[in-house]
Design a protein around this motif. Structure first.
Motif, short mmCIF file in Angstrom:
data_model
loop_
_atom_site.label_atom_id
_atom_site.label_comp_id
_atom_site.label_asym_id
_atom_site.label_seq_id
_atom_site.Cartn_x
_atom_site.Cartn_y
_atom_site.Cartn_z
N VAL A 14 0.81 -1.22 0.00
CA VAL A 14 0.00 0.00 0.00
C VAL A 14 0.84 1.27 0.00
O VAL A 14 0.33 2.35 -0.30
CB VAL A 14 -0.98 0.02 1.20
N LEU A 15 2.11 1.17 0.34
CA LEU A 15 2.98 2.34 0.32
C LEU A 15 3.69 2.52 -1.01
O LEU A 15 4.42 3.49 -1.21
CB LEU A 15 4.01 2.27 1.46
N SER A 16 3.48 1.62 -1.94
CA SER A 16 4.08 1.74 -3.26
C SER A 16 3.25 2.71 -4.09
O SER A 16 2.11 3.02 -3.76
CB SER A 16 4.14 0.37 -3.93
N PRO A 17 3.79 3.22 -5.20
CA PRO A 17 3.04 4.14 -6.05
C PRO A 17 1.79 3.48 -6.63
O PRO A 17 1.87 2.41 -7.22
CB PRO A 17 4.04 4.49 -7.16
N ALA A 18 0.64 4.14 -6.46
CA ALA A 18 -0.64 3.69 -7.04
C ALA A 18 -0.86 2.20 -6.88
O ALA A 18 -0.97 1.47 -7.86
CB ALA A 18 -0.71 4.07 -8.51
N PRO A 19 -0.99 1.71 -5.64
CA PRO A 19 -1.13 0.26 -5.45
C PRO A 19 -2.53 -0.27 -5.73
O PRO A 19 -2.70 -1.44 -6.05
CB PRO A 19 -0.80 0.08 -3.97
N ALA A 20 -3.53 0.60 -5.60
CA ALA A 20 -4.90 0.11 -5.57
C ALA A 20 -5.31 -0.58 -6.86
O ALA A 20 -5.85 -1.68 -6.85
CB ALA A 20 -5.86 1.27 -5.27
N ARG A 21 -5.06 0.07 -7.99
CA ARG A 21 -5.50 -0.52 -9.25
C ARG A 21 -4.82 -1.85 -9.53
O ARG A 21 -5.44 -2.81 -9.98
CB ARG A 21 -5.24 0.46 -10.40
N ALA B 212 -12.86 -6.03 1.14
CA ALA B 212 -12.21 -4.85 1.71
C ALA B 212 -12.94 -4.35 2.95
O ALA B 212 -12.31 -3.87 3.91
CB ALA B 212 -12.13 -3.74 0.67
N ALA B 213 -14.27 -4.47 2.95
CA ALA B 213 -15.06 -4.02 4.09
C ALA B 213 -14.98 -4.99 5.26
O ALA B 213 -15.09 -4.59 6.43
CB ALA B 213 -16.52 -3.84 3.68
N LEU B 214 -14.78 -6.27 4.96
CA LEU B 214 -14.77 -7.30 6.00
C LEU B 214 -13.49 -8.13 5.88
O LEU B 214 -13.53 -9.33 5.59
CB LEU B 214 -16.00 -8.20 5.87
N LEU C 87 -11.09 0.13 -3.97
CA LEU C 87 -10.00 1.03 -4.35
C LEU C 87 -9.79 2.10 -3.29
O LEU C 87 -8.64 2.40 -2.91
CB LEU C 87 -10.31 1.67 -5.71
N ARG C 88 -10.87 2.68 -2.82
CA ARG C 88 -10.76 3.72 -1.78
C ARG C 88 -10.18 3.13 -0.50
O ARG C 88 -9.40 3.78 0.19
CB ARG C 88 -12.13 4.35 -1.51
N THR C 89 -10.57 1.91 -0.18
CA THR C 89 -10.08 1.28 1.04
C THR C 89 -8.57 1.05 0.97
O THR C 89 -7.84 1.34 1.92
CB THR C 89 -10.79 -0.07 1.28
#
Length: 249
Positions: free
Chosen positions: A89-96, A155-157, A240-242
């Motif tokens: 998560v600390l890498s560049p743009a991890p979400a996508r 992501a929510a659970l 993605l937001r999470t």
């Protein structure tokens, strides 16, 4: 190890490769995904005993195959990362890359297998060629939407800790509640497709309303597609937001 961790932030292909490697090294971590197979046990036994495919069997395979496809790698998108989560998560743009990679890992395995099974069973069964085509097309829709639907729920659970999956083995698997919610949503999405391809219902509606089975099946696909895209889009955006929010923790 570190080589696998290094793949995670790079691309969707890298994430998918890691998912497949984890599954190969620890298949027990996917044990929860076989639960839908139990739904197929009785009709499979009947098919073997009678030597013929019932009209409902391809429909059940379509649902269960899509159910499994979405659950394989996307139902715990954050928890699955374990110790490498901070680096991810600390890498560049991890979400996508993370979300898309998990979706691709399940879809590339489950979608073609499910579609081929449904098409083959449909041809071998009593359904008309047109119904086989619409059911197969609808299967692509449901199986394609199942992964995106699972991402937001996972992501929510999330579940970050390993739990016992056998007497001597532990693994990080999705939460039971998350799996139940996912199963319910996929069932809702698939229901129009399943109803419009169930023999008795299709015949009754066709005779009562006077529309062909192909039109009815197409209506089922359309409704399922609308539901699948709506749930899937909302779920992916939430996932993605999470993932992005972890960057600020």
């Amino acid at each position: 190890g570190s080589r696998l961790a290094g793949l995670l932030p790079q691309s969707m292909a890298g994430v998918a490769a890691v998912d497949w490697t984890r599954a190969r090294r620890a298949p027990i971590s996917l044990s929860y995904a076989i639960y839908p197979v139990f739904v197929l046990t009785t009709p499979l036994i009947e098919t073997i005993q009678t030597g013929s495919v019932s009209g409902s069997f391809p429909v059940l395979v379509a649902f269960c195959g899509a159910w499994i496809t979405g659950a394989l790698f996307t139902l715990n998108v954050v928890g699955n990362e374990g110790a490498v989560l901070p680096a991810t998560v600390l890498s560049p743009a991890p979400a996508r890359a993370l979300i898309g990679g998990h979706i691709a890992a399940g879809a590339l395995v489950g979608l073609p297998a499910t579609v081929l099974a449904v098409a083959a069973l449909g041809v071998a069964g009593p359904q008309s060629p047109a119904s086989v085509v619409t059911l197969t097309a609808g299967t692509v829709v449901v199986a394609g939407c199942a992964g995106p639907i699972a991402t937001g729920i996972g992501a929510a659970l999330p579940r970050h800790e390993a739990v016992s999956v056998s007497r001597s083995r532990k693994a990080i698997i999705p939460s039971t509640f998350g799996f139940a919610v996912y199963s319910l949503v996929v069932g809702i999405v698939a229901l129009p497709l399943l109803i419009t391809h169930t023999g008795i219902i299709t015949t009754l509606v066709a005779n009562t309303v006077g529309i062909s089975a192909v039109v009815l099946g197409s209506v089922g696909i359309a409704i399922t597609a609308v539901l699948g895209v709506a749930f899937g889009l909302f779920s992916v955006l939430y996932a993605l937001r999470t993932v992005e929010s972890y960057r600020f923790d």
